[in-house]
Design a protein around this motif. Structure first.
Motif, PDB file in Angstrom:
ATOM      1  N   LYS A 311      -7.198 -19.005 -21.661  1.00 63.06           N
ATOM      2  CA  LYS A 311      -6.512 -18.865 -20.575  1.00 63.06           C
ATOM      3  C   LYS A 311      -5.364 -17.973 -20.782  1.00 63.06           C
ATOM      4  O   LYS A 311      -4.764 -17.882 -21.826  1.00 63.06           O
ATOM      5  N   THR A 316      -1.320 -10.881 -10.201  1.00 60.05           N
ATOM      6  CA  THR A 316      -2.212 -10.781  -9.046  1.00 60.05           C
ATOM      7  C   THR A 316      -1.009 -10.476  -7.815  1.00 60.05           C
ATOM      8  O   THR A 316      -0.108  -9.997  -7.919  1.00 60.05           O
ATOM      9  N   PHE A 322      -0.738 -15.978 -12.916  1.00 65.55           N
ATOM     10  CA  PHE A 322      -1.476 -16.628 -12.961  1.00 65.55           C
ATOM     11  C   PHE A 322      -2.158 -16.930 -14.127  1.00 65.55           C
ATOM     12  O   PHE A 322      -2.259 -15.719 -15.128  1.00 65.55           O
ATOM     13  N   LYS A 323      -2.878 -18.053 -14.637  1.00 66.55           N
ATOM     14  CA  LYS A 323      -3.670 -18.300 -15.606  1.00 66.55           C
ATOM     15  C   LYS A 323      -5.099 -17.645 -15.318  1.00 66.55           C
ATOM     16  O   LYS A 323      -5.508 -18.313 -14.540  1.00 66.55           O
ATOM     17  N   CYS A 324      -5.621 -16.745 -16.035  1.00 67.16           N
ATOM     18  CA  CYS A 324      -6.785 -16.326 -15.773  1.00 67.16           C
ATOM     19  C   CYS A 324      -8.024 -16.850 -16.758  1.00 67.16           C
ATOM     20  O   CYS A 324      -7.795 -17.020 -18.078  1.00 67.16           O
ATOM     21  N   TYR A 325      -8.899 -17.660 -16.251  1.00 66.42           N
ATOM     22  CA  TYR A 325      -9.677 -18.504 -17.191  1.00 66.42           C
ATOM     23  C   TYR A 325     -10.987 -17.374 -17.463  1.00 66.42           C
ATOM     24  O   TYR A 325     -11.769 -16.729 -16.646  1.00 66.42           O
ATOM     25  N   GLN A 385     -13.802 -17.850 -13.982  1.00 63.69           N
ATOM     26  CA  GLN A 385     -13.044 -17.226 -12.975  1.00 63.69           C
ATOM     27  C   GLN A 385     -13.286 -17.415 -11.646  1.00 63.69           C
ATOM     28  O   GLN A 385     -12.535 -17.182 -10.578  1.00 63.69           O
ATOM     29  N   ASN A 388     -10.696 -19.590 -10.566  1.00 60.80           N
ATOM     30  CA  ASN A 388      -9.476 -18.913 -10.161  1.00 60.80           C
ATOM     31  C   ASN A 388      -9.602 -18.394  -8.675  1.00 60.80           C
ATOM     32  O   ASN A 388      -8.691 -18.378  -7.760  1.00 60.80           O
ATOM     33  N   LYS A 391      -9.190 -21.623  -6.323  1.00 61.68           N
ATOM     34  CA  LYS A 391      -7.664 -21.848  -6.243  1.00 61.68           C
ATOM     35  C   LYS A 391      -6.945 -20.879  -5.711  1.00 61.68           C
ATOM     36  O   LYS A 391      -5.891 -21.185  -5.064  1.00 61.68           O
ATOM     37  N   ASP A 393      -5.968 -17.729  -6.938  1.00 62.35           N
ATOM     38  CA  ASP A 393      -5.456 -16.825  -7.687  1.00 62.35           C
ATOM     39  C   ASP A 393      -5.799 -15.303  -7.507  1.00 62.35           C
ATOM     40  O   ASP A 393      -5.081 -14.695  -7.423  1.00 62.35           O
TER      41      ASP A 393
END
Length: 474
Positions: A311, A316, A322-325, A385, A388, A391, A393
């Motif tokens: 993470k 953005t 935001f937490k990028c996966y 992602q 993401n 969600k 994001d």
């Protein structure tokens, strides 16, 4: 919430319109089958007929978008006549579109002509009632001061006084007056306390979401301030400029104002894009669930101490973190470090210049694990992602998500952050790592300024081709 209020408004409208359209056709079926005593030949059951209509609703919603029925000025304007006339046309065109579809597909949707006529009338009535309900709900929400946009009015012009009066006297318009930058003679007597000496001071203290400019003085400076702060910018044109305006013209009360947009990706188009993102991410997560589980398991077996999911803080839309996966592809001891910090830590500072000069890429990067090289090569590291996207994001397609530290390298950083970052984008399908940093930035800016549904579709299909050919994946 204030920045997203227009999106929420249009989403509620689209959802309400979809329900109204489905109910109107279901009612047309019911009236013909159970109320009209005349004989008929109609094999389809109500449930089957309704499910067919549900499948065809997107076609009808596109018609409503094309007729401008999701413009805020039409929906919340003082006059209901323009909306009602467009709703009549939307009802006629929607039924006509289904008749054309029925002709080519042969599903026998309207075996009795009177049913199509009934559907037109019911479409109009249901859409009208639904929009009255949504309008009442939205106005009550705005009156409670939830989701309204705070406005700063700039300019020495009679329209400054009019807009200030209109906004303060019409709480259901969706705006609240936060400040006025003008000479005192252009400010209503009871609103003198809203005056600021400069735009900079007003924006600093008033927490504005929108700027209305009513004169033509320093327009470039005022617009730049709006872009830097991700604010909406409206220019109220003079009569001579009105005929040659650019942007989207709206009526604020009785005053025409031009919304000068940093990107075309606004309003109904943003709702369409978000809807596609949700549907795509849900389907993609289901389809790629097994590959993701396999990658997760392999990464866990090769490194028990650390999570297979990495993470990272990214930026953005509207400069939001935001937490990028991503699947972990880098050795754990270098995770979370900048390239400079990592190369210094491994005792190879000479690699920093080589890495940056090559567009933030290095063949056989010593920070990457063996498994990491494979999942990067196949783009499997990007799969998390999808969550993401779901969600909200990021979007499927958009500019590359920036690291907070990269902002200083972007002269047009505020422009890039007017839209959501993307899993893929124009720069990625134009060479991915094979093009320079400056070229990638220029392509991202082009995407923001020239967004269209056609451009998104083009990038989507090019992404599929690029991934399968592994072009630029290194």
């Amino acid at each position: 919430m204030r920045k997203k209020s227009d999106f929420v408004l249009r989403f509620c409208l689209i959802l309400g319109d979809a329900v109204a359209l489905i109910l109107s056709f279901a009612m047309a079926y019911f009236v013909r089958v159970h109320v009209d005593p005349r004989p008929y030949v109609f094999e389809s059951q109500l449930l089957d007929f309704t499910m067919t209509i549900v499948f065809l609703v997107p076609i009808m919603l596109v018609i409503l978008v094309a007729l401008g029925l999701y413009k805020k000025s039409i929906f919340l304007g003082r006059s209901r006549f323009p909306e009602r006339m467009r709703l009549v046309l939307a009802a006629v065109l929607s039924v006509a579109a289904l008749i054309v579809y029925d002709f080519f597909v042969g599903e026998n949707l309207f075996p009795v002509r009177v049913m199509a006529v009934t559907a037109v009338g019911l479409c109009f009535v249901f859409l009208l009632i639904e929009r009255i309900i949504v309008r009442l709900f939205i106005r009550q929400v705005f009156k409670s001061d939830y989701g309204v946009k705070r406005v700063v009015i700039v300019g020495n012009h009679k329209n400054t006084e009019y807009l200030a009066d209109y906004i303060t006297s019409t709480p259901e318009c969706g705006y609240r007056l936060a400040g006025i930058v003008a000479n005192r003679r252009y400010i209503p007597r009871d609103l003198k306390t809203h005056q600021y000496s400069s735009l900079k001071d007003a924006l600093k203290r008033a927490r504005a979401d929108v700027i209305f400019q009513t004169d033509e003085k320093s327009t470039e400076y005022v617009y730049k301030q709006a872009v830097l702060r991700h604010l909406l910018y409206y220019f109220v044109p003079s009569e001579t400029a009105l005929s040659s305006h650019f942007g989207e013209l709206e009526l604020v009360g009785n005053t025409p104002a031009v919304l000068v947009m940093a990107t075309p990706l606004t309003g109904g188009y943003a709702v369409i894009k978000r809807t596609f993102d949700i549907l795509f991410s849900l389907v993609a997560i289901i389809v790629t669930a097994i590959p993701m589980m396999i990658v997760w398991l392999v990464l866990k077996l090769t490194d028990f101490k650390h999570s297979p999911i990495y993470k990272d803080d990214r930026l953005t839309q509207y400069n939001r973190k935001f937490k990028c996966y991503k699947f972990r592809s880098m050795k754990s001891k270098y995770s979370g470090l900048t390239a400079e910090e990592a190369f210094i830590k491994m005792g190879k500072p000479e690699l920093i210049k080589k890495y940056r000069k090559n567009g933030d890429y290095m063949k056989n990067d010593p920070r990457i694990t063996t498994v990491g090289k494979f999942i990067r090569k196949t783009s499997l590291d990007e799969l998390p992602q999808l969550f993401n996207i779901l969600k909200g994001d990021i979007s499927l397609i958009g500019p590359r998500a920036l690291l907070p530290g990269e902002l200083r390298d972007y002269g047009d950083r505020s422009l890039l952050l007017t839209v959501k970052s993307g899993l893929t984008g124009f720069a990625q399908v134009s060479g991915r790592r094979d093009i320079s940093f400056e070229e990638r930035r220029a392509l991202d800016i082009y995407y923001v300024r020239n967004w269209s549904l056609a451009l998104d579709l083009s990038i989507f299909f090019k992404t599929i081709a690029v991934v399968f050919r592994r072009e630029g994946a290194k």
